[in-house]
Design a protein around this motif. Structure first.
Motif, PDB file in Angstrom:
ATOM      1  N   HIS A 185       0.851  -1.203   0.000  1.00  0.00           N
ATOM      2  CA  HIS A 185       0.000   0.000   0.000  1.00  0.00           C
ATOM      3  C   HIS A 185       0.876   1.240   0.000  1.00  0.00           C
ATOM      4  CE1 HIS A 185       0.981  -1.158   4.096  1.00  0.00           C
ATOM      5  NE2 HIS A 185       0.951   0.138   4.399  1.00  0.00           N
ATOM      6  N   GLU A 186       0.266   2.393  -0.239  1.00  0.00           N
ATOM      7  CA  GLU A 186       1.023   3.646  -0.167  1.00  0.00           C
ATOM      8  C   GLU A 186       0.092   4.779   0.241  1.00  0.00           C
ATOM      9  OE1 GLU A 186       2.287   5.738  -3.858  1.00  0.00           O
ATOM     10  OE2 GLU A 186       1.273   4.092  -4.908  1.00  0.00           O
ATOM     11  N   VAL A 187       0.682   5.885   0.689  1.00  0.00           N
ATOM     12  CA  VAL A 187      -0.093   7.095   0.942  1.00  0.00           C
ATOM     13  C   VAL A 187       0.271   8.064  -0.183  1.00  0.00           C
ATOM     14  CG1 VAL A 187      -0.560   9.013   2.521  1.00  0.00           C
ATOM     15  CG2 VAL A 187      -0.104   6.720   3.437  1.00  0.00           C
ATOM     16  N   LYS A 188      -0.734   8.429  -0.977  1.00  0.00           N
ATOM     17  CA  LYS A 188      -0.516   9.340  -2.107  1.00  0.00           C
ATOM     18  C   LYS A 188      -0.212  10.743  -1.580  1.00  0.00           C
ATOM     19  CE  LYS A 188      -1.280   6.734  -5.774  1.00  0.00           C
ATOM     20  NZ  LYS A 188      -2.621   6.442  -6.271  1.00  0.00           N
ATOM     21  N   PRO A 189       0.491  11.559  -2.353  1.00  0.00           N
ATOM     22  CA  PRO A 189       0.866  12.896  -1.882  1.00  0.00           C
ATOM     23  C   PRO A 189      -0.343  13.703  -1.412  1.00  0.00           C
ATOM     24  CG  PRO A 189       1.989  12.384  -3.930  1.00  0.00           C
ATOM     25  CD  PRO A 189       1.019  11.261  -3.700  1.00  0.00           C
ATOM     26  N   VAL A 190      -0.144  14.388  -0.293  1.00  0.00           N
ATOM     27  CA  VAL A 190      -1.173  15.284   0.220  1.00  0.00           C
ATOM     28  C   VAL A 190      -1.069  16.577  -0.584  1.00  0.00           C
ATOM     29  CG1 VAL A 190      -1.968  16.537   2.265  1.00  0.00           C
ATOM     30  CG2 VAL A 190      -1.067  14.207   2.488  1.00  0.00           C
ATOM     31  N   LEU A 191      -2.168  16.968  -1.216  1.00  0.00           N
ATOM     32  CA  LEU A 191      -2.131  18.109  -2.143  1.00  0.00           C
ATOM     33  C   LEU A 191      -2.558  19.403  -1.463  1.00  0.00           C
ATOM     34  CD1 LEU A 191      -3.746  16.253  -5.174  1.00  0.00           C
ATOM     35  CD2 LEU A 191      -1.298  16.572  -4.677  1.00  0.00           C
ATOM     36  N   ALA A 192      -3.354  19.283  -0.404  1.00  0.00           N
ATOM     37  CA  ALA A 192      -3.805  20.467   0.332  1.00  0.00           C
ATOM     38  C   ALA A 192      -4.084  20.044   1.755  1.00  0.00           C
ATOM     39  CB  ALA A 192      -5.078  21.029  -0.302  1.00  0.00           C
ATOM     40  N   SER A 193      -4.010  20.992   2.683  1.00  0.00           N
ATOM     41  CA  SER A 193      -4.298  20.736   4.096  1.00  0.00           C
ATOM     42  C   SER A 193      -3.245  19.789   4.694  1.00  0.00           C
ATOM     43  CB  SER A 193      -5.708  20.152   4.225  1.00  0.00           C
ATOM     44  OG  SER A 193      -6.084  20.091   5.581  1.00  0.00           O
ATOM     45  N   GLU A 194      -3.473  19.283   5.904  1.00  0.00           N
ATOM     46  CA  GLU A 194      -2.574  18.262   6.445  1.00  0.00           C
ATOM     47  C   GLU A 194      -3.419  17.075   6.849  1.00  0.00           C
ATOM     48  OE1 GLU A 194      -0.395  20.010   9.676  1.00  0.00           O
ATOM     49  OE2 GLU A 194      -2.179  20.306  10.888  1.00  0.00           O
ATOM     50  N   ARG A 195      -2.826  15.901   6.666  1.00  0.00           N
ATOM     51  CA  ARG A 195      -3.576  14.648   6.841  1.00  0.00           C
ATOM     52  C   ARG A 195      -3.242  14.063   8.205  1.00  0.00           C
ATOM     53  NH1 ARG A 195      -2.587   9.090   5.855  1.00  0.00           N
ATOM     54  NH2 ARG A 195      -3.885   8.060   4.292  1.00  0.00           N
ATOM     55  N   LEU A 196      -4.287  13.821   9.008  1.00  0.00           N
ATOM     56  CA  LEU A 196      -4.081  13.387  10.396  1.00  0.00           C
ATOM     57  C   LEU A 196      -4.635  11.977  10.606  1.00  0.00           C
ATOM     58  CD1 LEU A 196      -5.441  16.676  12.047  1.00  0.00           C
ATOM     59  CD2 LEU A 196      -3.109  16.205  11.246  1.00  0.00           C
TER      60      LEU A 196
END
Ligand SMILES: O=C(O)CCC(=O)C(=O)O
Ligand SMILES: [Fe+2]
Length: 215
Positions: free
Chosen positions: A195-206
């Motif tokens: 699996h992977e986490v795709k790039p965060v394009l806006a905001s921050e991912r919590l």
């Protein structure tokens, strides 16, 4: 005959947990929306922010404590491990719910989960976690991976940061994109699914990420 031996005294079937078990057995992953209520997510997000403001997050590393290194080209998140024994009041409800699920899994599927470990994670804009498997070369105790998203209701798909799970299909594979919606919990087989986490394009991912371990 001693009927007591055959009585299931305090077992109450939980349909949501049964669905998790069915999905794990059939697909190696399960998605549970609203595992946490929006009030619970608000509390947990507040707690993450308090801990973050106390400056105790670290750049996440790859490998475990015996061969740890940080590499921004592989993962860019910041993490803070949560110790259940020292859980803050707002974190207790998290452990209560998780422990309840683990007890159910152990009881119904004989999974033999003896230990859990969890960390908060913040993925600032622009960060990602490249495709990987959650097991270490020198440690195969992680059985199930679990990710709980703590974003708020303003999170939109265009923020990016999807969890992409690669599912074997025929001779190839299928990429399944999962949006990190607040309250959503994703559980998957640590030793099977890349699996992977795709790039965060806006905001921050919590999030809170963790593992159910066999010893
Ligand atoms: O945050 C997610 O959706 C997955 C994180 C992850 O893969 C990890 O921490 O190993
Ligand atoms: Fe992972």
């Amino acid at each position: 005959m001693n009927t007591q031996l055959f009585e299931q005294v305090d077992f109450i079937e939980n349909p949501a947990y049964e669905q998790v078990i069915t999905d794990l057995l059939e697909c190696n992953y399960a998605i549970v929306d609203d595992f946490f209520s929006s009030e619970e997510i608000d509390e947990l997000r507040q707690s993450l922010k308090e801990v973050y403001e106390a400056d105790s997050f670290k750049k996440a590393a790859i490998g475990n404590k015996f061969n740890e290194e940080t590499d921004k080209t592989i993962r860019g998140d910041f993490i803070k491990w949560i110790n259940e024994a020292e859980a803050r009041p707002k974190e207790r409800l998290f452990f209560e719910k998780i422990n309840d699920l683990v007890a159910y899994l152990n009881r119904t599927c004989f999974l033999g989960i003896l230990q859990t470990e969890f960390h908060y994670a913040i993925y600032p804009k622009g960060t990602f976690y490249k495709r990987h498997l959650d097991t270490f070369q020198n440690d195969d105790r992680r059985k199930l991976s679990m990710v709980c998203y703590l974003n708020d209701d303003s999170w939109v798909a265009s923020n990016g940061g999807e969890l992409t799970i690669y599912l074997p299909e025929g001779n190839g594979e299928r990429a399944l994109d999962i949006i990190p919606k607040p309250g959503r919990v994703v559980i998957f087989e640590s030793q099977i699914l890349e699996h992977e986490v795709k790039p965060v394009l806006a905001s921050e991912r919590l999030s809170i990420t963790g593992w159910l371990k066999t010893r």
